[in-house]
Design an enzyme around this catalytic site. Structure first.
Site, mmCIF file in Angstrom:
data_model
loop_
_atom_site.group_PDB
_atom_site.id
_atom_site.type_symbol
_atom_site.label_atom_id
_atom_site.label_comp_id
_atom_site.label_asym_id
_atom_site.label_seq_id
_atom_site.Cartn_x
_atom_site.Cartn_y
_atom_site.Cartn_z
ATOM 1 N N GLN A 28 -6.810 -1.315 3.058
ATOM 2 C CA GLN A 28 -6.059 -0.977 4.271
ATOM 3 C C GLN A 28 -6.698 0.193 5.015
ATOM 4 O O GLN A 28 -6.956 1.249 4.433
ATOM 5 C CB GLN A 28 -4.604 -0.620 3.953
ATOM 6 C CG GLN A 28 -3.799 -0.545 5.253
ATOM 7 C CD GLN A 28 -2.408 0.014 5.082
ATOM 8 O OE1 GLN A 28 -2.241 1.137 4.620
ATOM 9 N NE2 GLN A 28 -1.410 -0.754 5.459
ATOM 10 N N LYS A 42 -0.151 -4.704 9.175
ATOM 11 C CA LYS A 42 1.181 -4.340 8.647
ATOM 12 C C LYS A 42 1.924 -3.537 9.705
ATOM 13 O O LYS A 42 1.444 -2.500 10.143
ATOM 14 C CB LYS A 42 1.014 -3.527 7.361
ATOM 15 C CG LYS A 42 2.321 -3.170 6.676
ATOM 16 C CD LYS A 42 2.054 -2.773 5.224
ATOM 17 C CE LYS A 42 3.304 -2.295 4.514
ATOM 18 N NZ LYS A 42 3.630 -0.908 4.823
ATOM 19 N N CYS A 45 2.699 3.364 9.337
ATOM 20 C CA CYS A 45 2.903 4.683 8.718
ATOM 21 C C CYS A 45 3.676 5.615 9.666
ATOM 22 O O CYS A 45 3.285 5.808 10.810
ATOM 23 C CB CYS A 45 1.570 5.317 8.327
ATOM 24 S SG CYS A 45 1.816 6.929 7.551
ATOM 25 N N PRO A 84 0.856 -1.196 0.000
ATOM 26 C CA PRO A 84 0.000 0.000 0.000
ATOM 27 C C PRO A 84 0.886 1.237 0.000
ATOM 28 O O PRO A 84 1.839 1.309 0.784
ATOM 29 C CB PRO A 84 -0.772 -0.119 1.319
ATOM 30 C CG PRO A 84 0.052 -1.017 2.188
ATOM 31 C CD PRO A 84 0.843 -1.911 1.279
ATOM 32 N N ARG A 141 8.360 0.834 -3.159
ATOM 33 C CA ARG A 141 9.059 1.805 -4.012
ATOM 34 C C ARG A 141 9.629 1.178 -5.280
ATOM 35 O O ARG A 141 9.694 1.828 -6.320
ATOM 36 C CB ARG A 141 10.147 2.506 -3.190
ATOM 37 C CG ARG A 141 9.576 3.410 -2.097
ATOM 38 C CD ARG A 141 10.618 3.762 -1.074
ATOM 39 N NE ARG A 141 11.145 2.557 -0.434
ATOM 40 C CZ ARG A 141 12.244 2.492 0.284
ATOM 41 N NH1 ARG A 141 12.943 3.584 0.471
ATOM 42 N NH2 ARG A 141 12.640 1.359 0.825
HETATM 43 C C1 LIG Z 1 4.955 7.205 -0.937
HETATM 44 C C2 LIG Z 1 4.725 6.088 0.023
HETATM 45 C C3 LIG Z 1 3.467 5.914 0.583
HETATM 46 C C4 LIG Z 1 3.227 4.886 1.494
HETATM 47 N N1 LIG Z 1 1.963 4.696 1.994
HETATM 48 C C5 LIG Z 1 1.705 3.632 2.797
HETATM 49 C C6 LIG Z 1 0.375 3.325 3.212
HETATM 50 O O1 LIG Z 1 -0.598 3.992 2.845
HETATM 51 N N2 LIG Z 1 0.203 2.262 4.042
HETATM 52 C C7 LIG Z 1 1.254 1.480 4.461
HETATM 53 O O2 LIG Z 1 1.048 0.523 5.212
HETATM 54 N N3 LIG Z 1 2.512 1.742 4.072
HETATM 55 C C8 LIG Z 1 2.750 2.770 3.231
HETATM 56 N N4 LIG Z 1 4.023 2.976 2.774
HETATM 57 C C9 LIG Z 1 5.086 2.018 3.141
HETATM 58 C C10 LIG Z 1 5.200 0.891 2.095
HETATM 59 O O3 LIG Z 1 4.019 0.123 2.051
HETATM 60 C C11 LIG Z 1 6.390 -0.032 2.420
HETATM 61 O O4 LIG Z 1 6.186 -0.597 3.686
HETATM 62 C C12 LIG Z 1 7.723 0.698 2.429
HETATM 63 O O5 LIG Z 1 7.839 1.582 1.340
HETATM 64 C C13 LIG Z 1 8.895 -0.294 2.414
HETATM 65 O O6 LIG Z 1 8.836 -1.120 1.281
HETATM 66 P P1 LIG Z 1 9.746 -0.838 -0.030
HETATM 67 O O7 LIG Z 1 11.181 -0.836 0.419
HETATM 68 O O8 LIG Z 1 9.425 -1.989 -0.958
HETATM 69 O O9 LIG Z 1 9.341 0.494 -0.570
HETATM 70 C C14 LIG Z 1 4.284 4.017 1.884
HETATM 71 C C15 LIG Z 1 5.551 4.204 1.326
HETATM 72 C C16 LIG Z 1 5.786 5.217 0.413
HETATM 73 C C17 LIG Z 1 7.165 5.367 -0.178
#
Ligand SMILES: Cc1cc2nc3c(=O)[nH]c(=O)nc-3n(C[C@H](O)[C@H](O)[C@H](O)COP(=O)(O)O)c2cc1C
Length: 322
Positions: free
Chosen positions: A70, A141, A102, A16, A227
């Site tokens: 979520q 999460k 978050c 998400p 990302r």
């Molecule tokens: C722009 C952005 C928005 C995000 N929004 C959410 C969200 O709405 N809910 C959530 O649980 N995590 C959110 N995250 C965290 C991601 O779901 C994820 O846990 C985090 O980016 C680490 O994973 P990655 O290394 O694959 O990016 C967000 C991350 C980014 C960069």
């Protein structure tokens, strides 16, 4: 892997991401074979008070199913209420996921998101309430902890399991880290070893080989990519292919990337008002063209454009010169 009674053959999921994983981007990822999609986080209070914007975030299309919705919040009563009165009446999504990761100050200051990592007892109450009322599997999460001195993901995961959740996603960073430093995959391994419900590993999967390594090193049941999927939905197809066959598919060509980018633009324009869509597309285009020839110049150019046809034309021309 299984989440409640739901079976997932493809265990590579889209994380998400608020402001990124809207309906359009999810549909693009779906075509790349992603196993499960998550909506952007949705405010439980927004739902409770029937906020219009909150409802817009909940639009789900048949083609993208299964989708996990979520929610975030920290009031067990409000969350039980919306589960019973609102979420149970919607069949479009398959899973209720609760955000406890978050790091954003505006979320944390209300005690929501990763702030919950500081109050494990409250986590237990929230999960119990939502599970008690939900007619769908409930997942949570979490992060590794609040800060370096409070790395309590294992303790929290046990509480969540005892409260009846069907799976847990672990992002291997503390709240204090936001998105900096390296995700601690060893914490994901420790959580996996200490609970029996499925664990979804998350953090720092940017290429298919990372995904394979995350599963091998932690034993997690599925992985979630955030990302690394921005401007790169091919990561789902390529990671799944690597996991299934051991073969690494080539990266998409620049032409292919721009073609999908144009498709993304057109799809977004059918879902949202064109002016808004063009503006929202700017960040996605920047992600799609990252690393391409003259991408900085191209980025500056698209940021001045507000007409969809003009933007599409510029993308076509960029493709011809790539
Ligand atoms: C722009 C952005 C928005 C995000 N929004 C959410 C969200 O709405 N809910 C959530 O649980 N995590 C959110 N995250 C965290 C991601 O779901 C994820 O846990 C985090 O980016 C680490 O994973 P990655 O290394 O694959 O990016 C967000 C991350 C980014 C960069």
């Amino acid at each position: 892997m299984k989440i409640g009674s739901l079976e997932f053959e493809d265990n590579v999921f889209l994380a998400p991401m608020a402001g990124v994983t809207d309906l359009t981007f999810r549909l693009i990822c779906k075509e790349m074979g992603v196993g499960l999609l998550y909506t952007e986080m949705i405010s439980s209070k927004g739902l409770y008070f029937n906020d219009k914007k909150t409802h817009e975030l909940m639009k789900i299309e048949e083609k993208e199913k299964p989708v996990a919705l979520q929610i975030f919040g920290s009031d067990p009563e409000v969350m039980a209420n919306i589960t019973n009165d609102k979420l149970n009446k919607i069949d479009d999504f398959a899973i209720v996921d609760i955000n406890m990761g978050c790091p954003a100050p505006k979320i944390v200051k209300n005690g929501d998101g990763s702030a919950l990592m500081k109050t494990p007892k409250l986590i237990g109450r929230i999960v119990k309430e939502v599970v008690k009322y939900s007619n769908k599997p409930v997942t949570v999460k979490i992060r590794k902890g609040w800060d370096d001195n409070n790395q309590n993901a294992v303790e929290v995961a046990k509480i969540i399991e005892d409260a009846g959740a069907s799976a847990i996603t672990v992002h291997g960073r503390t709240r204090e880290q936001f998105y900096s430093g390296k995700a601690d995959w060893d914490m994901i391994r420790r959580v996996k070893e200490n609970i029996s419900i499925p664990v979804i590993g998350n953090g720092d999967v940017f290429v298919p080989e990372d995904g394979k390594k995350l599963i091998e090193e932690t034993g997690c049941d599925a992985i979630m990519i955030g990302r690394g999927a921005r401007g790169n939905p091919w990561i789902f197809k390529r990671t799944l292919h690597l996991l299934k066959t051991g073969e690494l598919l080539p990266e998409p060509s620049d032409e292919e990337k721009i073609d999908v980018c144009i498709k993304h633009l057109n799809l977004l324009c059918t879902i949202k008002n064109e002016k808004i869509a063009v503006k929202e597309m700017r960040k996605h285009i920047a992600w799609y063209i990252k690393g391409m020839k003259n991408s900085a110049e191209m980025r500056n150019k698209i940021n001045t454009i507000s007409d969809k046809d003009e933007l599409e034309e510029i993308l076509y021309r960029y493709k011809q010169n790539s």
